[in-house]
Scaffold this active site. Sequence first.
Site, short mmCIF file in Angstrom:
data_model
loop_
_atom_site.label_atom_id
_atom_site.label_comp_id
_atom_site.label_asym_id
_atom_site.label_seq_id
_atom_site.Cartn_x
_atom_site.Cartn_y
_atom_site.Cartn_z
N ARG A 66 -22.16 24.27 27.44
CA ARG A 66 -21.58 23.21 26.60
C ARG A 66 -22.73 22.55 25.87
O ARG A 66 -23.55 21.84 26.47
CB ARG A 66 -20.80 22.21 27.45
CG ARG A 66 -20.38 20.99 26.66
CD ARG A 66 -19.37 20.12 27.39
NE ARG A 66 -18.04 20.71 27.35
CZ ARG A 66 -16.92 20.06 27.64
NH1 ARG A 66 -16.96 18.79 28.01
NH2 ARG A 66 -15.75 20.66 27.57
N HIS A 114 -14.06 24.98 20.58
CA HIS A 114 -13.75 24.88 22.02
C HIS A 114 -12.75 25.99 22.36
O HIS A 114 -11.59 25.73 22.69
CB HIS A 114 -13.18 23.49 22.31
CG HIS A 114 -13.19 23.11 23.76
ND1 HIS A 114 -13.73 23.91 24.75
CD2 HIS A 114 -12.70 22.00 24.41
CE1 HIS A 114 -13.58 23.30 25.93
NE2 HIS A 114 -12.97 22.16 25.74
N GLN A 144 -10.53 26.08 25.62
CA GLN A 144 -9.42 25.13 25.58
C GLN A 144 -8.22 25.73 24.86
O GLN A 144 -7.10 25.72 25.37
CB GLN A 144 -9.88 23.84 24.87
CG GLN A 144 -8.80 22.79 24.76
CD GLN A 144 -8.44 22.21 26.11
OE1 GLN A 144 -9.30 21.79 26.85
NE2 GLN A 144 -7.16 22.20 26.45
N ASP A 196 -6.07 15.09 20.03
CA ASP A 196 -7.36 15.01 20.73
C ASP A 196 -7.94 13.64 20.36
O ASP A 196 -7.45 12.96 19.46
CB ASP A 196 -8.27 16.17 20.24
CG ASP A 196 -9.63 16.19 20.93
OD1 ASP A 196 -9.80 15.51 21.97
OD2 ASP A 196 -10.55 16.87 20.43
N CYS A 222 -5.82 18.01 24.81
CA CYS A 222 -6.81 18.74 25.61
C CYS A 222 -7.42 17.88 26.72
O CYS A 222 -7.98 18.41 27.67
CB CYS A 222 -7.91 19.29 24.70
SG CYS A 222 -8.74 17.99 23.76
N ARG A 236 -6.56 25.94 32.23
CA ARG A 236 -7.98 26.20 31.95
C ARG A 236 -8.55 27.10 33.06
O ARG A 236 -9.31 28.03 32.80
CB ARG A 236 -8.77 24.89 31.89
CG ARG A 236 -8.41 23.96 30.73
CD ARG A 236 -8.91 24.49 29.40
NE ARG A 236 -10.33 24.75 29.41
CZ ARG A 236 -11.29 23.83 29.21
NH1 ARG A 236 -10.95 22.58 28.97
NH2 ARG A 236 -12.57 24.16 29.21
N1 CP Z 1 -10.73 19.40 27.76
C1 CP Z 1 -11.98 19.45 28.24
O1 CP Z 1 -12.77 20.32 27.86
O2 CP Z 1 -12.27 18.50 29.14
P1 CP Z 1 -13.73 18.12 29.67
O3 CP Z 1 -14.50 17.59 28.50
O4 CP Z 1 -13.49 17.08 30.73
O5 CP Z 1 -14.37 19.35 30.22
N1 NVA Z 2 -13.18 16.81 20.60
C1 NVA Z 2 -13.51 16.40 21.95
C2 NVA Z 2 -13.00 17.40 22.92
C3 NVA Z 2 -13.22 17.07 24.36
C4 NVA Z 2 -12.69 18.11 25.27
C5 NVA Z 2 -15.01 16.26 22.06
O1 NVA Z 2 -15.74 17.11 21.56
O2 NVA Z 2 -15.47 15.27 22.64
#
Ligand code: CP
Ligand code: NVA
Length: 332
Positions: free
Chosen positions: A110, A137, A140, A229, A269, A297
Amino acid sequence: MNNSHKKRDFLGFSHLDAGKIIELFDFSLFIKKQRREISDTDYKPVNGKTVAMIFNKPSLRTRVSFEIGIHELGGYAMNLDGRSIGVNSREAVEDIAQLLSRYNDAIVARLHDHHVIEALAEHASIPVINALTDLSHPCQILADAFTLYEKGLWHDNIKVVFVGDGNNVANSWIELAGILPFHFVLACPEDHLPDMDLLNNARKNASSTIEIVHDPMEAAEGADVLYTDVWTSMGQEEEAEKRLETFRNYQINSGMLRKASPSAVVMHCMPAHRGQEITAEVMDGPQSIILDEAENRLHVQKAVLVKLLNHDEYRKFHLTHRLQNVARKLNS
Ligand code: CP
Ligand code: NVA
């Protein structure tokens, strides 16, 4: 390590076609059913494999679901705090990639800049999985589309309306629309558009309809799925106050839900900000499938891990699956 087939990464959907995505869904169904039915399972298709997980941004769902998933498949996950590794600050990404390839069987990452995960994948000899970047993502959205698929809701004309920011999650929906046919509408403010390269590429898939609009109430008309989101993604915290104002009308609430199809489902999400992009009433209401998508997930990522780390097992499942379908047809 992982010599049985060419190393593949999961950075997005571009290397997949519709058939391969449905294959992943069918394998996810198998993985999910198997977990429910056999509590003390001896199904360990990634037995003895180790996965390095690099988190440069916070996470709950992604980290927990990968860690549990890898454990359940017989592997070992190590969580590497991005700050202590210092990707491209303490150490160059190409060195990290080559080094982890000597120790591990896969990398889950990430990161902020999508180019950095591309470089990680380029220099690693083991599969790299995108656990979210500023651009996309895919884990997701794969889980989200699978959730609709397993509920029997997925079809070529399903209208998915994303209300809010043209962010990484919206970008992955758009990328999916470039592969799987469906009707995707992004209702976003004019200065919060999605990534134009992804959009233009996705639009080459003539079987999908992809619309970018700016009136969320109009977009919600007849929606099968209302999706949202956060208004402020990780890394944009300085803009949070301004965004509260910009996105004020981009909230999924009961008024918007009434515009959608009576059988519409609501997705997010997570993490969610109740009272901002979604009301608590809708989030906790009967049309919400938010926790189902979060649970999925786990199952979908396990499917991706088996596909990348034990392709023989993945192929064997699909051969058996196809043979069973043929036998079923012959017998009917
Ligand atoms: N939806 C998602 O990716 O959640 P986190 O940021 O908690 O991993
Ligand atoms: N768009 C959000 C998604 C979190 C799962 C972010 O990047 O923070």
